[in-house]
Design a protein around this motif. Structure first.
Motif, PDB file in Angstrom:
ATOM      1  N   ASP A  52      55.418  27.601  58.623  1.00 44.22           N
ATOM      2  CA  ASP A  52      55.926  28.083  57.353  1.00 44.22           C
ATOM      3  C   ASP A  52      55.002  29.186  56.844  1.00 44.22           C
ATOM      4  OD1 ASP A  52      57.565  28.307  55.144  1.00 44.22           O
ATOM      5  OD2 ASP A  52      57.458  26.199  54.600  1.00 44.22           O
ATOM      6  N   SER A  53      55.549  30.101  56.050  1.00 47.90           N
ATOM      7  CA  SER A  53      54.766  31.182  55.469  1.00 47.90           C
ATOM      8  C   SER A  53      54.844  31.081  53.951  1.00 47.90           C
ATOM      9  CB  SER A  53      55.300  32.542  55.932  1.00 47.90           C
ATOM     10  OG  SER A  53      55.170  32.677  57.333  1.00 47.90           O
ATOM     11  N   TYR A  54      53.720  31.373  53.282  1.00 41.97           N
ATOM     12  CA  TYR A  54      53.612  31.181  51.839  1.00 41.97           C
ATOM     13  C   TYR A  54      53.283  32.507  51.181  1.00 41.97           C
ATOM     14  CZ  TYR A  54      53.923  26.376  53.173  1.00 41.97           C
ATOM     15  OH  TYR A  54      54.381  25.204  53.707  1.00 41.97           O
ATOM     16  N   VAL A  55      54.141  32.917  50.246  1.00 39.43           N
ATOM     17  CA  VAL A  55      54.016  34.218  49.596  1.00 39.43           C
ATOM     18  C   VAL A  55      54.096  34.053  48.077  1.00 39.43           C
ATOM     19  CG1 VAL A  55      54.978  35.442  51.576  1.00 39.43           C
ATOM     20  CG2 VAL A  55      56.528  34.620  49.813  1.00 39.43           C
ATOM     21  N   VAL A  56      53.675  32.900  47.581  1.00 38.53           N
ATOM     22  CA  VAL A  56      53.827  32.573  46.166  1.00 38.53           C
ATOM     23  C   VAL A  56      53.086  33.584  45.291  1.00 38.53           C
ATOM     24  CG1 VAL A  56      51.845  30.985  46.189  1.00 38.53           C
ATOM     25  CG2 VAL A  56      53.649  30.710  44.467  1.00 38.53           C
ATOM     26  N   SER A  57      53.697  33.890  44.166  1.00 41.00           N
ATOM     27  CA  SER A  57      53.089  34.780  43.181  1.00 41.00           C
ATOM     28  C   SER A  57      53.270  34.160  41.796  1.00 41.00           C
ATOM     29  CB  SER A  57      53.760  36.156  43.225  1.00 41.00           C
ATOM     30  OG  SER A  57      53.255  37.001  42.227  1.00 41.00           O
ATOM     31  N   PRO A  58      52.154  33.931  41.081  1.00 43.33           N
ATOM     32  CA  PRO A  58      50.761  34.277  41.362  1.00 43.33           C
ATOM     33  C   PRO A  58      50.118  33.318  42.362  1.00 43.33           C
ATOM     34  CG  PRO A  58      50.901  33.094  39.301  1.00 43.33           C
ATOM     35  CD  PRO A  58      52.322  33.285  39.757  1.00 43.33           C
ATOM     36  N   LEU A  59      48.935  33.724  42.872  1.00 38.07           N
ATOM     37  CA  LEU A  59      48.237  32.907  43.867  1.00 38.07           C
ATOM     38  C   LEU A  59      47.735  31.603  43.274  1.00 38.07           C
ATOM     39  CD1 LEU A  59      46.139  35.678  45.672  1.00 38.07           C
ATOM     40  CD2 LEU A  59      48.393  34.779  46.304  1.00 38.07           C
ATOM     41  N   PHE A  60      47.365  31.627  41.994  1.00 36.17           N
ATOM     42  CA  PHE A  60      46.896  30.440  41.283  1.00 36.17           C
ATOM     43  C   PHE A  60      47.903  30.116  40.188  1.00 36.17           C
ATOM     44  CE2 PHE A  60      43.213  32.651  42.930  1.00 36.17           C
ATOM     45  CZ  PHE A  60      42.480  31.644  43.529  1.00 36.17           C
ATOM     46  N   PHE A  61      48.279  28.841  40.101  1.00 42.85           N
ATOM     47  CA  PHE A  61      49.268  28.411  39.120  1.00 42.85           C
ATOM     48  C   PHE A  61      48.870  27.040  38.608  1.00 42.85           C
ATOM     49  CE2 PHE A  61      50.674  27.870  43.521  1.00 42.85           C
ATOM     50  CZ  PHE A  61      50.752  26.491  43.620  1.00 42.85           C
ATOM     51  N   PRO A  62      49.407  26.605  37.475  1.00 45.93           N
ATOM     52  CA  PRO A  62      49.016  25.306  36.929  1.00 45.93           C
ATOM     53  C   PRO A  62      49.246  24.165  37.924  1.00 45.93           C
ATOM     54  CG  PRO A  62      50.250  26.557  35.304  1.00 45.93           C
ATOM     55  CD  PRO A  62      50.358  27.314  36.589  1.00 45.93           C
ATOM     56  N   GLY A  63      48.177  23.499  38.288  1.00 46.60           N
ATOM     57  CA  GLY A  63      48.286  22.378  39.211  1.00 46.60           C
ATOM     58  C   GLY A  63      48.013  22.700  40.656  1.00 46.60           C
ATOM     59  N   GLY A  64      47.732  23.978  41.001  1.00 47.41           N
ATOM     60  CA  GLY A  64      47.470  24.277  42.407  1.00 47.41           C
ATOM     61  C   GLY A  64      47.286  25.750  42.677  1.00 47.41           C
ATOM     62  N   ASN A  65      47.273  26.096  43.953  1.00 45.19           N
ATOM     63  CA  ASN A  65      47.190  27.490  44.379  1.00 45.19           C
ATOM     64  C   ASN A  65      47.818  27.617  45.760  1.00 45.19           C
ATOM     65  OD1 ASN A  65      45.080  27.243  46.559  1.00 45.19           O
ATOM     66  ND2 ASN A  65      43.797  26.615  44.833  1.00 45.19           N
ATOM     67  N   ILE A  66      47.914  28.839  46.251  1.00 47.87           N
ATOM     68  CA  ILE A  66      48.605  29.101  47.504  1.00 47.87           C
ATOM     69  C   ILE A  66      47.982  28.358  48.683  1.00 47.87           C
ATOM     70  CG2 ILE A  66      47.246  31.189  47.978  1.00 47.87           C
ATOM     71  CD1 ILE A  66      49.791  32.425  49.197  1.00 47.87           C
ATOM     72  N   GLY A  67      46.676  28.097  48.632  1.00 44.73           N
ATOM     73  CA  GLY A  67      46.014  27.436  49.756  1.00 44.73           C
ATOM     74  C   GLY A  67      46.436  25.992  49.943  1.00 44.73           C
ATOM     75  N   GLU A  68      46.298  25.191  48.894  1.00 44.20           N
ATOM     76  CA  GLU A  68      46.696  23.788  49.030  1.00 44.20           C
ATOM     77  C   GLU A  68      48.206  23.663  49.212  1.00 44.20           C
ATOM     78  OE1 GLU A  68      46.293  21.447  45.146  1.00 44.20           O
ATOM     79  OE2 GLU A  68      45.134  23.278  44.752  1.00 44.20           O
ATOM     80  N   LEU A  69      48.960  24.596  48.616  1.00 48.17           N
ATOM     81  CA  LEU A  69      50.404  24.610  48.821  1.00 48.17           C
ATOM     82  C   LEU A  69      50.745  24.794  50.295  1.00 48.17           C
ATOM     83  CD1 LEU A  69      53.197  24.707  47.328  1.00 48.17           C
ATOM     84  CD2 LEU A  69      52.949  27.194  47.345  1.00 48.17           C
TER      85      LEU A  69
END
Length: 334
Positions: A52-69
């Protein structure tokens, strides 16, 4: 090292070597810098493989970030197939100019998420792209796991009279990302539900055996889209009870404000399962003993028809048809 990512960090030279040696290898416990990991599974059963590929924006969000996601998302994809996740790979496409401190924070959260899920990140790749062409960071993860002998989950096993179970409340991840992206705040605050579900799925498989028909995590497209996929693949109908759909006040308020339907909002720590009706109460009891299944409930049932359809029994006693959206309500949420 610079405090920001430079093009040289993706050149294959000394700067890239130092980045991998100082940031990635220590966090993930990788020994050596070869291009492939040699693994001894030492387990019987079929392999499950996911990417899977992760392109979430923003990289940091309430409760997590792109890495743990990225870690949790791939672990969950394997777990939904009934697999025990074992190993992950990670590929990073980093935009020139990204603060090194942000990258390190993301790497550390990935390492912690992998530890929490009981998996190991064993190989990876790093590329750096010109400033303005990468939106900070994209991450690809791939995962491998083993499906124990006797476990066979598929929507093709779904039967009339089966019960649809959800493990918790809907819509938190999508609304957490949306609120951060839009500069909105809600009371109570909406936090992403990102979590690895393999501990919960292992418990469910042990408790239910062959009575567990299928599982999926309702990410992009939300609960409604996942149930539509179940209906299409089983050739049966999925019927939900509106009064049983779990939505927190924060998510409901955010959706009402933005004109969104929580049935179509993404989740990242939630699962849907279809189980035999005669064991549904027992499985729910077992799920509720697990932290990530404490809010588990039955939200509907499997009907003989109309074939391939999803129905919603409304609070006022009516029935409406629920279908997939043409596109997504929220872009770039995972």
């Amino acid at each position: 090292m610079s405090d920001r990512i430079l093009m040289g960090h993706g050149s294959g030279g000394r700067m890239m070597h130092e980045l991998i040696s100082s940031c990635f290898a220590p966090a993930f416990g990788i020994e050596g810098l070869g291009d492939a990991a040699v693994l001894d599974l030492k387990k019987k059963g079929r392999l499950a493989l996911s990417t899977d590929s992760y392109v979430v924006s923003p990289l940091f969000f309430p409760g997590g970030n792109i890495g743990e996601l990225a870690v949790n998302g791939t672990v969950n994809d394997l777990a939904m197939a009934g697999a025990e996740p074992l190993y992950l790979t990670s590929g990073f496409i980093i935009e020139e100019g990204m603060p090194l401190s942000d990258l390190q924070r993301i790497i550390e959260s990935m390492a912690q998420a992998a530890f929490n899920a009981g998996v190991k990140i064993v190989a990876g790749d790093t590329k750096v792209v010109d400033k303005g062409k990468g939106d900070g960071l994209f991450i690809n993860t791939a995962g491998v796991g083993v499906i124990p002998e006797g476990v066979d989950l598929s929507p093709s096993h779904i039967s009339e009279g089966d019960i649809i179970i959800i493990s918790g409340d809907m819509g938190r991840h999508g609304m957490a990302v949306m609120s951060e992206r839009s500069g909105l705040s809600f009371a109570p605050p909406v936090l992403s539900d990102t979590a690895a579900l393999n501990g919960l799925t292992a418990l469910m498989i042990k408790a239910a055996g062959g009575s567990l028909r299928a599982m999926r995590d309702p990410t992009r497209g939300g609960v409604a889209t996942t149930l539509k996929e179940f209906a299409l693949e089983s050739g049966l109908a999925m019927e939900m009870d509106e009064d049983e759909l779990p939505v927190t006040p924060g998510v409901k308020g955010a959706c009402d404000l933005l004109g969104l339907d929580p049935l179509f909002v993404a989740n990242e720590g939630l699962l849907l399962a279809v189980v035999s009706g005669d064991v549904s109460e027992y499985i729910l009891k077992e799920m509720r003993a697990h932290t990530l299944g404490a809010g588990a409930r039955a939200i509907g049932r499997v009907m003989p028809g109309p074939e391939g359809k999803v129905l919603l029994r409304t609070s006022i006693g009516g029935t409406r048809l629920v279908d997939m959206l043409e596109g997504g309500q929220l872009p770039r949420i995972c």
